[in-house]
Design a protein around this motif. Structure first.
Motif, PDB file in Angstrom:
ATOM      1  N   VAL A  44       0.842  -1.202   0.000  1.00 43.74           N
ATOM      2  CA  VAL A  44       0.000   0.000   0.000  1.00 43.74           C
ATOM      3  C   VAL A  44       0.876   1.251   0.000  1.00 43.74           C
ATOM      4  CG1 VAL A  44      -1.779   1.291   1.225  1.00 43.74           C
ATOM      5  CG2 VAL A  44      -1.817  -1.222   1.245  1.00 43.74           C
ATOM      6  N   ASN A  45       0.587   2.190  -0.867  1.00 41.23           N
ATOM      7  CA  ASN A  45       1.271   3.478  -0.890  1.00 41.23           C
ATOM      8  C   ASN A  45       0.528   4.402   0.067  1.00 41.23           C
ATOM      9  OD1 ASN A  45       2.101   6.165  -1.515  1.00 41.23           O
ATOM     10  ND2 ASN A  45       2.789   5.495  -3.531  1.00 41.23           N
ATOM     11  N   LEU A  46       1.053   4.575   1.264  1.00 44.67           N
ATOM     12  CA  LEU A  46       0.365   5.361   2.291  1.00 44.67           C
ATOM     13  C   LEU A  46       0.238   6.827   1.904  1.00 44.67           C
ATOM     14  CD1 LEU A  46       1.760   3.913   5.646  1.00 44.67           C
ATOM     15  CD2 LEU A  46      -0.515   3.582   4.662  1.00 44.67           C
ATOM     16  N   ARG A  47       1.188   7.320   1.147  1.00 48.55           N
ATOM     17  CA  ARG A  47       1.132   8.715   0.711  1.00 48.55           C
ATOM     18  C   ARG A  47      -0.068   8.928  -0.219  1.00 48.55           C
ATOM     19  NH1 ARG A  47       4.492  13.232  -0.092  1.00 48.55           N
ATOM     20  NH2 ARG A  47       4.388  14.166  -2.177  1.00 48.55           N
ATOM     21  N   VAL A  48      -0.249   8.023  -1.166  1.00 51.27           N
ATOM     22  CA  VAL A  48      -1.404   8.092  -2.067  1.00 51.27           C
ATOM     23  C   VAL A  48      -2.699   7.922  -1.276  1.00 51.27           C
ATOM     24  CG1 VAL A  48      -2.629   6.852  -3.898  1.00 51.27           C
ATOM     25  CG2 VAL A  48      -0.182   7.366  -4.144  1.00 51.27           C
ATOM     26  N   LEU A  49      -2.710   6.955  -0.366  1.00 46.51           N
ATOM     27  CA  LEU A  49      -3.906   6.696   0.435  1.00 46.51           C
ATOM     28  C   LEU A  49      -4.275   7.908   1.288  1.00 46.51           C
ATOM     29  CD1 LEU A  49      -6.067   4.693   1.362  1.00 46.51           C
ATOM     30  CD2 LEU A  49      -4.439   3.837   3.062  1.00 46.51           C
ATOM     31  N   THR A  84      -0.532  18.251  -6.906  1.00 45.12           N
ATOM     32  CA  THR A  84       0.670  18.726  -7.609  1.00 45.12           C
ATOM     33  C   THR A  84       1.446  19.700  -6.739  1.00 45.12           C
ATOM     34  OG1 THR A  84      -0.371  18.461  -9.780  1.00 45.12           O
ATOM     35  CG2 THR A  84       1.515  19.949  -9.640  1.00 45.12           C
ATOM     36  N   ASP A  85       0.745  20.643  -6.132  1.00 39.10           N
ATOM     37  CA  ASP A  85       1.391  21.629  -5.270  1.00 39.10           C
ATOM     38  C   ASP A  85       2.037  20.986  -4.041  1.00 39.10           C
ATOM     39  OD1 ASP A  85       0.608  23.616  -6.992  1.00 39.10           O
ATOM     40  OD2 ASP A  85      -1.113  24.265  -5.786  1.00 39.10           O
ATOM     41  N   LEU A  86       1.493  19.841  -3.637  1.00 36.40           N
ATOM     42  CA  LEU A  86       2.033  19.137  -2.472  1.00 36.40           C
ATOM     43  C   LEU A  86       3.197  18.216  -2.838  1.00 36.40           C
ATOM     44  CD1 LEU A  86      -1.339  18.258  -0.695  1.00 36.40           C
ATOM     45  CD2 LEU A  86       0.424  19.823   0.166  1.00 36.40           C
ATOM     46  N   GLY A  87       3.578  18.201  -4.117  1.00 41.35           N
ATOM     47  CA  GLY A  87       4.736  17.432  -4.544  1.00 41.35           C
ATOM     48  C   GLY A  87       4.457  16.005  -4.952  1.00 41.35           C
ATOM     49  N   PHE A  88       3.201  15.651  -5.176  1.00 39.33           N
ATOM     50  CA  PHE A  88       2.878  14.307  -5.651  1.00 39.33           C
ATOM     51  C   PHE A  88       3.331  14.156  -7.103  1.00 39.33           C
ATOM     52  CE2 PHE A  88       0.497  14.306  -1.858  1.00 39.33           C
ATOM     53  CZ  PHE A  88      -0.037  13.057  -1.612  1.00 39.33           C
ATOM     54  N   THR A  89       3.834  12.988  -7.449  1.00 36.45           N
ATOM     55  CA  THR A  89       4.225  12.716  -8.825  1.00 36.45           C
ATOM     56  C   THR A  89       2.969  12.491  -9.671  1.00 36.45           C
ATOM     57  OG1 THR A  89       4.333  10.313  -8.560  1.00 36.45           O
ATOM     58  CG2 THR A  89       6.317  11.592  -7.985  1.00 36.45           C
ATOM     59  N   SER A  90       3.147  12.473 -10.986  1.00 36.52           N
ATOM     60  CA  SER A  90       1.992  12.256 -11.866  1.00 36.52           C
ATOM     61  C   SER A  90       1.366  10.883 -11.626  1.00 36.52           C
ATOM     62  CB  SER A  90       2.413  12.399 -13.331  1.00 36.52           C
ATOM     63  OG  SER A  90       3.435  11.470 -13.658  1.00 36.52           O
ATOM     64  N   ASP A  91       2.207   9.881 -11.377  1.00 39.45           N
ATOM     65  CA  ASP A  91       1.670   8.540 -11.104  1.00 39.45           C
ATOM     66  C   ASP A  91       0.903   8.523  -9.782  1.00 39.45           C
ATOM     67  OD1 ASP A  91       2.681   7.505 -13.433  1.00 39.45           O
ATOM     68  OD2 ASP A  91       4.445   6.590 -12.505  1.00 39.45           O
ATOM     69  N   LYS A  94      -2.498  10.223 -10.342  1.00 41.37           N
ATOM     70  CA  LYS A  94      -3.439   9.338 -11.033  1.00 41.37           C
ATOM     71  C   LYS A  94      -3.972   8.263 -10.081  1.00 41.37           C
ATOM     72  CE  LYS A  94      -1.410   9.880 -15.647  1.00 41.37           C
ATOM     73  NZ  LYS A  94      -0.646   9.209 -16.741  1.00 41.37           N
ATOM     74  N   ALA A  95      -3.086   7.721  -9.248  1.00 42.89           N
ATOM     75  CA  ALA A  95      -3.509   6.688  -8.296  1.00 42.89           C
ATOM     76  C   ALA A  95      -4.481   7.257  -7.266  1.00 42.89           C
ATOM     77  CB  ALA A  95      -2.291   6.091  -7.601  1.00 42.89           C
ATOM     78  N   ALA A  96      -4.179   8.456  -6.774  1.00 43.30           N
ATOM     79  CA  ALA A  96      -5.058   9.095  -5.797  1.00 43.30           C
ATOM     80  C   ALA A  96      -6.403   9.443  -6.419  1.00 43.30           C
ATOM     81  CB  ALA A  96      -4.403  10.352  -5.229  1.00 43.30           C
ATOM     82  N   GLN A  97      -6.380   9.918  -7.657  1.00 44.18           N
ATOM     83  CA  GLN A  97      -7.625  10.269  -8.341  1.00 44.18           C
ATOM     84  C   GLN A  97      -8.513   9.036  -8.542  1.00 44.18           C
ATOM     85  OE1 GLN A  97      -5.897  12.550 -11.761  1.00 44.18           O
ATOM     86  NE2 GLN A  97      -7.394  14.101 -11.153  1.00 44.18           N
ATOM     87  N   HIS A  98      -7.903   7.918  -8.904  1.00 44.25           N
ATOM     88  CA  HIS A  98      -8.703   6.701  -9.072  1.00 44.25           C
ATOM     89  C   HIS A  98      -9.332   6.299  -7.738  1.00 44.25           C
ATOM     90  CE1 HIS A  98     -10.165   2.757  -9.986  1.00 44.25           C
ATOM     91  NE2 HIS A  98      -9.357   2.229  -9.083  1.00 44.25           N
ATOM     92  N   ALA A  99      -8.559   6.344  -6.668  1.00 43.61           N
ATOM     93  CA  ALA A  99      -9.091   5.975  -5.352  1.00 43.61           C
ATOM     94  C   ALA A  99     -10.243   6.890  -4.961  1.00 43.61           C
ATOM     95  CB  ALA A  99      -7.984   6.026  -4.302  1.00 43.61           C
ATOM     96  N   ILE A 100     -10.097   8.180  -5.220  1.00 46.95           N
ATOM     97  CA  ILE A 100     -11.160   9.145  -4.906  1.00 46.95           C
ATOM     98  C   ILE A 100     -12.415   8.834  -5.718  1.00 46.95           C
ATOM     99  CG2 ILE A 100     -11.851  11.563  -5.098  1.00 46.95           C
ATOM    100  CD1 ILE A 100      -8.855  12.264  -4.585  1.00 46.95           C
ATOM    101  N   ALA A 101     -12.255   8.651  -7.021  1.00 50.01           N
ATOM    102  CA  ALA A 101     -13.414   8.412  -7.893  1.00 50.01           C
ATOM    103  C   ALA A 101     -14.120   7.106  -7.542  1.00 50.01           C
ATOM    104  CB  ALA A 101     -12.965   8.400  -9.348  1.00 50.01           C
ATOM    105  N   ALA A 102     -13.351   6.077  -7.180  1.00 52.86           N
ATOM    106  CA  ALA A 102     -13.922   4.750  -6.949  1.00 52.86           C
ATOM    107  C   ALA A 102     -14.498   4.555  -5.555  1.00 52.86           C
ATOM    108  CB  ALA A 102     -12.855   3.684  -7.221  1.00 52.86           C
TER     109      ALA A 102
END
Length: 221
Positions: A44-49, A84-91, A94-102
């Motif tokens: 699990v990527n805790l930063r994305v989560l 983006t402003d918080l320094g998240f990479t593009s990947d 995208k991973a965070a956006q999918h989790a939010i949408a789903a």
């Protein structure tokens, strides 16, 4: 992680339209649930989560809004520049956006990552247990919806209708959530919290000098 969490909370305080059931306290509880589930999972990527958790209700539409089912997609889109402003990479974005949408029940988007599965379970856990009971009352008050049908409170001889009666929503959705959890840990926690809600209903029925129909208990079997 705590520094990032503080930044996310600050953004939410400024940017998110909050209501009694969807506020910063809700996001904190969802993160507590998500973190607890993540400890029992691998990879699990805790930063994305973390980012997805605090932005999952960034666009918070009323429950009766005509476009309510689009809220999670709108939140995912709105979250991107902040991530983006918080320094998240593009990947990571995208991973965070999918989790939010789903995460959304009404959106019907299948979770395709560990982070998406965990966030979905963690958010739904906040609709169960002691908090779930409290949120039912808060939402009912906000929407001006009665708690139950005084003539047949637990739908012994009528069709269930959660557009009219708040407690009916427990039967039609909330007490069925344990069966819909996708993580083993989430399912275990959900069952425990659902049993608490069922015990509450039995006590409520007793105080109303009536019985809780058997079809309620069968939901947890």
């Amino acid at each position: 992680m705590e520094a990032l969490r503080a930044e996310l909370r600050a953004i939410i305080q400024r940017e998110m339209e909050q209501d009694p059931a969807h506020d910063i306290a809700h996001l904190d509880r969802v993160w507590a649930n998500a973190h607890r589930i993540a400890k029992s999972e691998q990879g699990v990527n805790l930063r994305v989560l973390l980012g997805a958790t605090y932005f999952h209700d960034l666009v918070n539409l009323p429950k009766d809004a005509h476009n309510r089912a689009e809220a999670s997609r709108m939140s995912a889109e709105k979250a991107a520049p902040f991530l983006t402003d918080l320094g998240f990479t593009s990947d990571e974005i995208k991973a965070a956006q999918h989790a939010i949408a789903a995460h959304s029940y009404s959106a019907g988007i299948p979770p395709e990552s560990f982070e998406a599965e965990i966030l979905r379970d963690a958010d739904r856990l906040d609709a169960l247990g002691a908090v779930g009971i409290a949120r039912t009352f808060m939402v009912a008050g906000t929407m001006g919806r009665p708690l139950l049908d005084p003539n047949d409170p637990f739908a012994a001889d009528r069709d269930l209708d959660d557009q009219l009666w708040s407690i009916d929503h427990w039967h039609l959705k909330l007490l069925q959530l344990p069966h819909e959890m996708v993580t083993e840990k989430g399912r275990k926690i959900a069952r425990k919290r659902a049993r608490l809600m069922l015990a509450y209903l039995k006590q409520l029925a007793k105080e109303m000098d009536t019985d809780l129909p058997d079809h309620w208990a069968k939901l947890l079997q």
